[in-house]
Design an enzyme around this catalytic site. Structure first.
Site, PDB file in Angstrom:
ATOM      1  N   HIS A  19       0.824  -1.215   0.000  1.00  0.00           N
ATOM      2  CA  HIS A  19       0.000   0.000   0.000  1.00  0.00           C
ATOM      3  C   HIS A  19       0.856   1.261   0.000  1.00  0.00           C
ATOM      4  CE1 HIS A  19      -3.930  -2.074   1.443  1.00  0.00           C
ATOM      5  NE2 HIS A  19      -3.853  -1.987   0.138  1.00  0.00           N
ATOM      6  N   ARG A  69     -23.874   7.652 -12.836  1.00  0.00           N
ATOM      7  CA  ARG A  69     -24.644   6.523 -12.318  1.00  0.00           C
ATOM      8  C   ARG A  69     -25.087   6.838 -10.887  1.00  0.00           C
ATOM      9  NH1 ARG A  69     -20.016   3.699 -14.808  1.00  0.00           N
ATOM     10  NH2 ARG A  69     -20.696   2.607 -16.700  1.00  0.00           N
ATOM     11  N   GLU A  71     -30.522  -0.054 -24.256  1.00  0.00           N
ATOM     12  CA  GLU A  71     -29.898  -1.266 -23.736  1.00  0.00           C
ATOM     13  C   GLU A  71     -30.792  -2.489 -23.925  1.00  0.00           C
ATOM     14  OE1 GLU A  71     -29.153  -0.463 -19.602  1.00  0.00           O
ATOM     15  OE2 GLU A  71     -31.044   0.617 -19.385  1.00  0.00           O
ATOM     16  N   ASN A  97     -22.905  -3.093 -22.090  1.00  0.00           N
ATOM     17  CA  ASN A  97     -22.906  -4.312 -21.267  1.00  0.00           C
ATOM     18  C   ASN A  97     -24.266  -5.000 -21.293  1.00  0.00           C
ATOM     19  OD1 ASN A  97     -20.269  -3.845 -20.580  1.00  0.00           O
ATOM     20  ND2 ASN A  97     -20.733  -2.938 -18.599  1.00  0.00           N
ATOM     21  N   ASP A  98     -25.304  -4.225 -20.985  1.00  0.00           N
ATOM     22  CA  ASP A  98     -26.641  -4.819 -20.948  1.00  0.00           C
ATOM     23  C   ASP A  98     -27.138  -5.172 -22.341  1.00  0.00           C
ATOM     24  OD1 ASP A  98     -27.151  -5.093 -18.275  1.00  0.00           O
ATOM     25  OD2 ASP A  98     -28.046  -3.107 -18.042  1.00  0.00           O
ATOM     26  N   CYS A 127     -22.063   4.610 -23.768  1.00  0.00           N
ATOM     27  CA  CYS A 127     -21.547   4.849 -22.419  1.00  0.00           C
ATOM     28  C   CYS A 127     -21.103   3.568 -21.718  1.00  0.00           C
ATOM     29  CB  CYS A 127     -22.573   5.579 -21.565  1.00  0.00           C
ATOM     30  SG  CYS A 127     -24.084   4.645 -21.242  1.00  0.00           S
TER      31      CYS A 127
END
Length: 839
Positions: A305, A412, A547, A570-571, A618
């Site tokens: 980290h 979103r 979509e 994606n959808d 998008c």
């Protein structure tokens, strides 16, 4: 009874402390039991415990089973699954940038000058020159594990001491959280989760009670137990999380009064290069920003980290430097080459000059990236395509503008709701959206209304469990039942739209009548706001997500109802191919280059344009620069992506022409498979997008070099700055490897250094005309004043380009050609001469 689900773990680096802290935070909202089971290792974990989750040794693509028991188990199981598949990968992607493991590359100049140097692994790129400051640990980890306190201690007293120390540490960490942002905030959150981990706390309390151990002794024992579990992981990244556990343990022991285990102490009063065996994250954050020039570490892993934060701040670092603490001294001047994994001790004048040129090259490369970011979203022949950013939180805006975003293609908003027990009201949302509009400073921002339900439920919105949530009750389909949620958000957006270019977009639309109902509600809300005397944008631009295939096939009927469409790739792909994107067994159906999908998109976009409506993209595909010519050819008017991809997408856009992209898509739609289109796209890049083999930027007619090493370095820098190679250090090494086999001096004062390497992006020829001759270190020993460099990519596709070398060599035998190169008055003349030689 219990609700359960299985899924494939999505994070490339496995389940480590930071994502585990995100999961723990999410699961704390549920009052019942949540069991995490790794099907590969058969290890079970408490999902409310960071350490328990991490010791499950969950790796990328492991099949995991999650069991939820308690009131509201069905709803929370669906919500948790959505979090794991949707939000967790986004949060982790933004938090983490880990370079591939690489070995040290020692510049030839260092070897020739016989400089004293140390090597390790490149950990954070960049160059730093400064004085070393040694950080000595007052105690090592084995000593900590031997901590013992008062024997036969009083359990109640020791428990109280432990809880007091824990509370103090918790307050310190929360104070740090309030001051940090981004990656550093996420890491502190992970440390807070470790320090307050219920499994850790419970085990410490057990040992105090059963063994009558001191609080300090119990902390040390438990830390040892958990660290041993972590070290058994098959994943390097998870093994390296032991450092975070050590860090928290040391801080707890210090709170318990064990000053002998205090961590490294040093007065950092001036900018310095820190040298240590390791550096814990809390120590790194404890130093004043700006005073750390570079890091030289002996043991920190690439995924430490501390190193992740160093990369985030742009601090050069080298790790794995054996015995650095013994070999270096405070005040000693050193160079940290984080790009090559090299540390130079007390550098001489020539090495200083070498690295000054490296710093200049780094500065120029940053300027090139900034120039790409500032490019307009426009093709080479003038077609304007807006390039925007996808965001889930307002704090992402600043980075988006820096990366060159011309707007926000999708905000979103449902991501704001995860982890909240109640939904924000109208006024809270109005304040947030207004700030968003004002910070956008005139740029367009598309706000998608809440896409919740089904696979993305929210605690305060109780929805039924469904067998197929992707095809279920989600998006606008729940708005009638949860009308006030819908009303509050749309009213807030309309009010905020007075303060900037906000646009309204609705998710999961399938029917024209749905859009008509939505528009009617927007009209009602406008009338309400007017009657209440609240300013709002009555003519706010409104669009829908494309979509669902039904919208694509009926765009001409939707177009009169909306101002724009935005394709959610994606959808759309999963609905079009009837393949759940979360199911690994049908991953092969995720085919963005499928001719069928391309035909559907082309039909939809053409019909939208016929009705003067614009269409954006998008989904995550928009950020793949290799696919940019396809999206241009399809006719998209906007591309929206994670902002880090914007500069490269803009660079590709600026070099393609609309007619060539349209021809590409026309041919792709006639192919039978996505695989055929992959080859078609590769050929497109070779035919229309490859660089000229030689350009004026690769020519220098008065190169000021005093040695062969300086010549090779100058060539490497030149080829990277011109975009011909990805990594100048690797390219320089490849040139030297060829030189070490056989020196490339061919007589006539001429040398032809060359190589074939994976870092070379396109076949290229460069030329240096030296101000003074240099020794090329060949057997013949002739000085060289003219250098021609050939760079060839690796792979079968460029085998024909290897013929460049014999072609050019045959031409260089002729005295008149060499003289022409030496006497050329400008770079363009040299370019013409070389092109004629290799044509």
């Amino acid at each position: 009874m219990a609700a359960e689900f299985t899924f494939e773990f999505p994070l490339p680096l496995g389940l480590h402390a930071r994502p585990a802290s995100f999961i723990q935070e999410k699961c704390q909202n549920f009052s019942g039991e949540i069991i995490w089971e790794n099907q590969r290792t058969q290890r079970q974990a408490d999902a409310k415990s960071v350490l328990s989750l991490v010791t499950s040794d969950t790796q990328h693509c492991d099949l995991c089973r999650v069991i939820v028991r308690g009131e509201g188990e069905i709803e929370f199981a669906a919500e948790l699954k959505a979090f794991l598949l949707e939000e967790l990968p986004i949060r982790e992607e933004k938090a983490l940038q880990v370079p591939p493991k690489a070995e040290a590359i020692v510049p030839r100049m260092i070897l020739e000058e016989k400089e004293v140097y140390l090597t390790g692994q490149p950990a954070s790129s960049g160059i730093a020159l400064g004085k070393a400051l040694m950080l000595k640990a007052l105690v090592d980890w084995p000593q900590v594990r031997q901590v013992r306190g008062q024997r036969r201690a009083k359990p109640e007293k020791e428990k109280k001491s432990f809880l007091t120390a824990l509370s103090g540490l918790e307050q310190e960490l929360k104070k740090g959280l309030a001051e940090k942002a981004g990656t550093e905030k996420n890491i502190l959150q992970a440390h807070l989760s470790i320090a307050t981990d219920p499994a850790f706390v419970k085990r410490v309390m057990e040992i105090i009670e059963k063994e009558r151990a001191s609080a300090a002794s119990a902390v040390a024992v438990v830390a040892k137990e958990f660290s041993e579990k972590l070290l058994k992981s098959q994943t390097q990244y998870i093994r390296e999380r032991v450092a975070d556990l050590k860090d928290m343990t040391l801080r707890l022991l210090e709170k318990l009064g064990y000053k002998e285990v205090a961590k490294k102490k040093s007065e950092l009063k001036e900018p310095s290069i820190l040298v240590a065996e390791d550096l814990y994250p809390s120590e790194f954050l404890g130093f004043k920003p700006g005073l750390i020039l570079g890091l030289i570490l002996e043991k920190a892993g690439q995924t430490s980290h501390t190193l992740i934060m160093a990369r985030g701040r742009g601090i050069p670092a080298v790790t794995g430097v054996t015995e650095a603490s013994r070999l270096l001294s405070t005040g000693e001047e050193v160079v940290v080459d984080g790009t090559r994994g090299v540390v130079v001790v007390s550098p001489g004048e020539k090495i200083r000059s070498y690295y000054q040129k490296e710093l200049e090259a780094e500065h120029k490369l940053k300027e090139i990236r900034q120039k790409k970011a500032l490019l307009p979203g426009r093709t080479a022949d003038g077609r304007i395509i807006e390039v925007a950013a996808n965001i889930g939180h307002p704090e992402e805006l600043e980075r988006a503008w820096q990366d060159g975003a011309e707007g926000v293609g999708i905000f979103r908003t449902e991501l704001l709701l995860y982890g909240k027990k109640t939904l924000p009201g109208e006024e809270e949302q109005f304040s947030l959206y207004r700030k968003l509009a004002e910070e956008a400073a005139g740029r367009p921002v598309i706000i998608r209304t809440f896409d919740i339900g089904g696979d993305k439920p929210i605690p305060s919105v109780k929805l039924p469990q469904e067998p197929n949530p992707f095809l279920g009750y989600r998006g606008i389909r729940i708005y009638k039942e949860y009308y006030e949620v819908f009303r509050n958000q749309v009213r807030a957006i309309m009010r905020a739209a007075v303060h900037g270019r906000l646009k309204l977009m609705f998710p999961m639309v399938a029917l024209v009548e749905e859009v008509r109902w939505l528009k009617e509600q927007v009209r009602k809300f406008s009338e309400e706001l007017n009657s209440q005397g609240l300013p709002c944008n009555q003519n706010i631009e409104t669009g829908i997500m494309l979509e669902i295939p039904s919208v694509a096939l009926l765009v001409d009927k939707f177009a009169p109802e909306v101002e724009f469409f935005s394709v959610g790739s994606n959808d759309l792909i999963q609905y079009f191919f009837a393949a759940d994107r979360g199911n690994p067994q049908v991953k092969y159906l995720n085919q963005p280059l499928s001719p069928a999908l391309l035909r559907l998109l082309k039909l939809a976009i053409d019909r939208a344009h016929e009705h003067r409506r614009w269409v954006g993209l998008c989904g995550e595909l928009a950020g793949d620069p290799r696919l940019t010519p396809v999206f241009v050819g399809l006719g998209f008017d906007e591309l929206s992506m994670s902002s880090g991809f914007i500069p490269e997408v803009k660079a590709v856009l600026s070099r393609v022409r609309m007619n060539n992209c349209q021809k590409l898509v026309a041919e792709a739609m006639e192919r039978a498979t996505a695989e055929e289109n992959t080859y078609l796209l590769e050929n497109f890049y070779q035919d229309y997008f490859s660089e000229d083999i030689v350009t004026s930027e690769l020519i220098d007619l008065s190169a000021d070099c005093c040695s062969k090493a300086e010549v090779i370095h100058k060539l490497a820098v030149s080829f990277e700055l011109s975009g011909r190679v990805d990594n100048r250090a690797v390219f320089e090494q490849a040139l030297w490897k060829r030189e070490d086999d056989v020196a490339t001096e061919i007589g006539f004062g001429l040398a032809i250094p060359h190589c074939q390497s994976g870092t070379v992006k396109t076949p290229s020829v460069g030329l240096l005309r030296l101000k003074q001759s240099v020794d090329w270190q060949s057997k013949e020993g002739q000085p060289v004043d003219l250098v021609i460099c050939l760079a060839i990519p690796s792979g079968d596709k460029v085998r024909s380009q290897i013929q460049l070398l014999p072609k050019l060599s045959r031409k260089l035998i002729h005295e008149d050609f060499r003289q022409a190169l030496r006497q050329a008055g400008d770079r363009e003349e040299v370019v013409k001469l070389i092109k004629s030689a290799i044509s």
